[in-house]
Design an enzyme around this catalytic site. Structure first.
Site, PDB file in Angstrom:
ATOM      1  N   SER A   1      -1.658   4.104   1.828  1.00  0.00           N
ATOM      2  CA  SER A   1      -1.626   3.581   3.200  1.00  0.00           C
ATOM      3  C   SER A   1      -2.949   3.827   3.912  1.00  0.00           C
ATOM      4  CB  SER A   1      -0.509   4.264   3.993  1.00  0.00           C
ATOM      5  OG  SER A   1       0.736   3.862   3.478  1.00  0.00           O
TER       6      SER A   1
ATOM      7  N   SER B   1       4.931  -6.459   7.448  1.00  0.00           N
ATOM      8  CA  SER B   1       5.109  -5.072   7.861  1.00  0.00           C
ATOM      9  C   SER B   1       6.389  -4.976   8.664  1.00  0.00           C
ATOM     10  CB  SER B   1       3.935  -4.604   8.723  1.00  0.00           C
ATOM     11  OG  SER B   1       2.717  -4.765   8.029  1.00  0.00           O
TER      12      SER B   1
ATOM     13  N   ASN C   1       5.309  -3.504   4.549  1.00  0.00           N
ATOM     14  CA  ASN C   1       4.835  -2.155   4.801  1.00  0.00           C
ATOM     15  C   ASN C   1       5.879  -1.364   5.593  1.00  0.00           C
ATOM     16  OD1 ASN C   1       2.512  -0.262   4.795  1.00  0.00           O
ATOM     17  ND2 ASN C   1       2.763  -0.422   7.018  1.00  0.00           N
TER      18      ASN C   1
ATOM     19  N   ASP D   1       0.825  -1.216   0.000  1.00  0.00           N
ATOM     20  CA  ASP D   1       0.000   0.000   0.000  1.00  0.00           C
ATOM     21  C   ASP D   1       0.854   1.260   0.000  1.00  0.00           C
ATOM     22  OD1 ASP D   1       0.858   0.389   2.637  1.00  0.00           O
ATOM     23  OD2 ASP D   1      -1.142   0.249   3.526  1.00  0.00           O
ATOM     24  N   ASP D   2       2.169   1.098  -0.027  1.00  0.00           N
ATOM     25  CA  ASP D   2       3.056   2.267  -0.002  1.00  0.00           C
ATOM     26  C   ASP D   2       3.393   2.772  -1.401  1.00  0.00           C
ATOM     27  OD1 ASP D   2       3.472   2.514   2.852  1.00  0.00           O
ATOM     28  OD2 ASP D   2       4.577   0.632   2.717  1.00  0.00           O
TER      29      ASP D   2
END
Ligand SMILES: *[C@@H]1O[C@H](CO)[C@@H](O)[C@H](O)[C@H]1NC(C)=O
Ligand SMILES: *[C@@H]1O[C@H](CO)[C@@H](O)[C@H](O)[C@H]1NC(C)=O
Ligand SMILES: *[C@@H]1O[C@H](CO)[C@@H](O)[C@H](O)[C@H]1NC(C)=O
Ligand SMILES: *[C@@H]1O[C@H](CO)[C@@H](O)[C@H](O)[C@H]1NC(C)=O
Ligand SMILES: *[C@@H]1O[C@H](CO)[C@@H](O)[C@H](O)[C@H]1NC(C)=O
Ligand SMILES: *[C@@H]1O[C@H](CO)[C@@H](O)[C@H](O)[C@H]1NC(C)=O
Ligand SMILES: *[C@@H]1O[C@H](CO)[C@@H](O)[C@H](O)[C@H]1NC(C)=O
Ligand SMILES: *[C@@H]1O[C@H](CO)[C@@H](O)[C@H](O)[C@H]1NC(C)=O
Ligand SMILES: *[C@@H]1O[C@H](CO)[C@@H](O)[C@H](O)[C@H]1NC(C)=O
Ligand SMILES: *[C@@H]1O[C@H](CO)[C@@H](O)[C@H](O)[C@H]1NC(C)=O
Length: 396
Positions: A61, A169, A136, A29-30
């Site tokens: 994010s 993450s 993440n 999501d970055d």
């Protein structure tokens, strides 16, 4: 003879690699240009897997599993780091690598676009054997992050499509572009992005070996993996954290807001978490495992929590509530012979009372320290259910 044996062993190993080379989809999501995702792509390729990146054109994010699509055919702004310029199509490949794609949408939509368009059109496979999301920038700990994180959102979406998926993450706050990854840091070690990626790829490889050609995880199952702060910029004190089996809940946090009267704005940040919060009741899974939040707080460890996307309340296990009693007369079984309407305010006997229902168990292992903690939660949970029970009684 010895040599023959050696070559036979080598061939067996090579064969194993051949059999176990996976088709892997990587997302995050970055954004498709950050170091972590590119390092993970390199790491799984180095292990012989066939990998594609399909990830958001820019930072998405905190979007969870939300579905947000590009609204224009062509980009109205440059992608992350100007890798692709405004005016180019909203979906496309990195000019430097035909296996790296961006799409101007949220992580779950990137997975859809990958599964239903990019892979089937441009790759030599349509359905990946595995989806990896991340690593993440920043940890995603506990079930608050589970729903809020775009990294995890991409995994539960993938699992919903039948594909095993793992969210990674890493507790490293600042996103960096892929072309700034340092071969060695000032401490003479690997870049934290490289280490996070190698830790992730190594876990994948151990699952591949364990699966021995079968599915990496059962249908409906996924993993949430969190890594501690990798200290390789400064020293070697945390560059090889062990992977510890954890659970999602347990000493986890939820969040609240602060109101700033002078700006009129709310900001997130107040942590809310203790034994009485709902997120820390152990209902599913192994209550003796340490929570991932607690583990990461302990120091140089990575957490591995197993989850499923069957969000139904369980009817066996820990702190289980009898749903038939909880829901009362208005909520009936489909097979009831005379269903009563939902507007019937005086309904008392709609549910077939003769249907046998599971009994709640509060049996928790009692012979270790973490179990004592969970027993305490169970007590809290029991009083909570008592309050809810009284409330339900009063309202009917
Ligand atoms: C492609 O790679 C070259 C050389 O490695 C680099 O100079 C260029 O910036 C890269 N282009 C993009 C769009 O990343
Ligand atoms: C998008 O850009 C392409 C060129 O890359 C152009 O041919 C096309 O007309 C553009 N589409 C729209 C809807 O602007
Ligand atoms: C698909 O392509 C990859 C490299 O891009 C290759 O290693 C692999 O053997 C190919 N698989 C098939 C089934 O053709
Ligand atoms: C590489 O090192 C420089 C200087 O320490 C740092 O600013 C940069 O963020 C590092 N790159 C990555 C990808 O961490
Ligand atoms: C792996 O699978 C092969 C057949 O595909 C089987 O011969 C072998 O015994 C299995 N290995 C293990 C460790 O289960
Ligand atoms: C190693 O570096 C980290 C920061 O990356 C620092 O917090 C820690 O104190 C250092 N440890 C030692 C033993 O110097
Ligand atoms: C409220 O916001 C103002 C302006 O950003 C800031 O200076 C102030 O410290 C904030 N107050 C609190 C209590 O956070
Ligand atoms: C009716 O449905 C419920 C819920 O699915 C089930 O537990 C029960 O066994 C069924 N009863 C009969 C008589 O089929
Ligand atoms: C309740 O279930 C029994 C069989 O288990 C059935 O004979 C009876 O008709 C059911 N009653 C209602 C109200 O559905
Ligand atoms: C409401 O439900 C009761 C059974 O609990 C039934 O006797 C009554 O007829 C129902 N009333 C209506 C209007 O359906």
């Amino acid at each position: 003879m010895r040599l023959a044996k050696f070559y036979a062993a080598l061939a067996a190993i090579a064969n194993l690699f051949q059999i176990n080379a996976l088709n892997i989809l990587i997302t995050n999501d970055d954004g498709f240009g950050v170091s972590n995702i590119r390092e993970l792509y390199k790491a799984v390729k180095a292990l012989g897997h066939n990998a594609y990146i399909v990830a958001s054109a820019s930072d998405k994010s905190g979007t969870g599993g939300s579905l947000s699509f590009a609204t224009t055919a062509n980009l109205t702004a440059d992608t992350q780091y100007g890798i692709v310029k405004a005016g180019a199509p909203s979906v496309g490949a990195d000019p430097n690598d035909s296996h790296i794609w961006y799409y101007n949408g949220t992580p779950s939509v990137c997975v859809m676009v990958a599964l239903d368009y990019i892979l089937s059109t441009f790759a030599n496979f349509s359905t990946p054997d595995l989806v990896l999301s991340g690593p993440n920038y920043g940890d995603n700990l506990g079930d608050f992050a589970y729903t809020g994180s775009g990294t995890i959102g991409a995994t539960y979406f993938s699992i919903g499509r039948g594909i095993p998926a793992i969210a990674f993450s890493a507790n490293y706050p600042t996103t960096t572009p892929y072309y700034e990854v340092n071969t060695t840091t000032k401490a003479g070690l690997k870049d934290p992005a490289t280490i996070a990626a190698e830790l992730a790829a190594n876990l994948v490889q151990s699952l591949v070996a364990k699966a021995n050609g079968s599915r990496i995880l059962p249908l409906g199952y996924g993993l949430n993996v969190n890594m501690p702060y990798i200290t390789s910029f400064d020293n070697s004190s945390c560059v090889d954290p062990p992977l510890i089996h954890t659970r999602l809940t347990g000493d986890a946090w939820s969040y609240g807001v602060k109101f700033n009267a002078s700006t009129g704005l709310f900001t997130a940040g107040l942590k809310v978490g203790n034994d009485a919060t709902g997120i820390n009741v152990c209902i599913n899974g192994d209550c003796t495992l340490i929570g991932e939040t607690a583990l990461i707080a302990k120091g140089c460890y990575s957490s591995v929590s197993v989850f499923t996307v069957d969000y139904d309340a369980p009817n066996f296990g820990n702190n289980v509530v009898d749903e038939t009693k909880l829901l009362g007369a208005l909520v009936q079984n489909l097979n009831s012979t005379s269903l009563i309407g939902g507007l019937n305010a005086t309904a008392t006997a709609g549910r077939n009372a003769s249907v046998t229902t599971p009994t709640a168990t509060s049996s928790v292992i009692t012979n270790d320290a973490s179990a004592a903690r969970w027993t305490r939660y169970s007590g809290t949970a029991a009083s909570l259910w008592l309050v809810i029970g009284v409330f339900l009684l009063c309202s009917f």
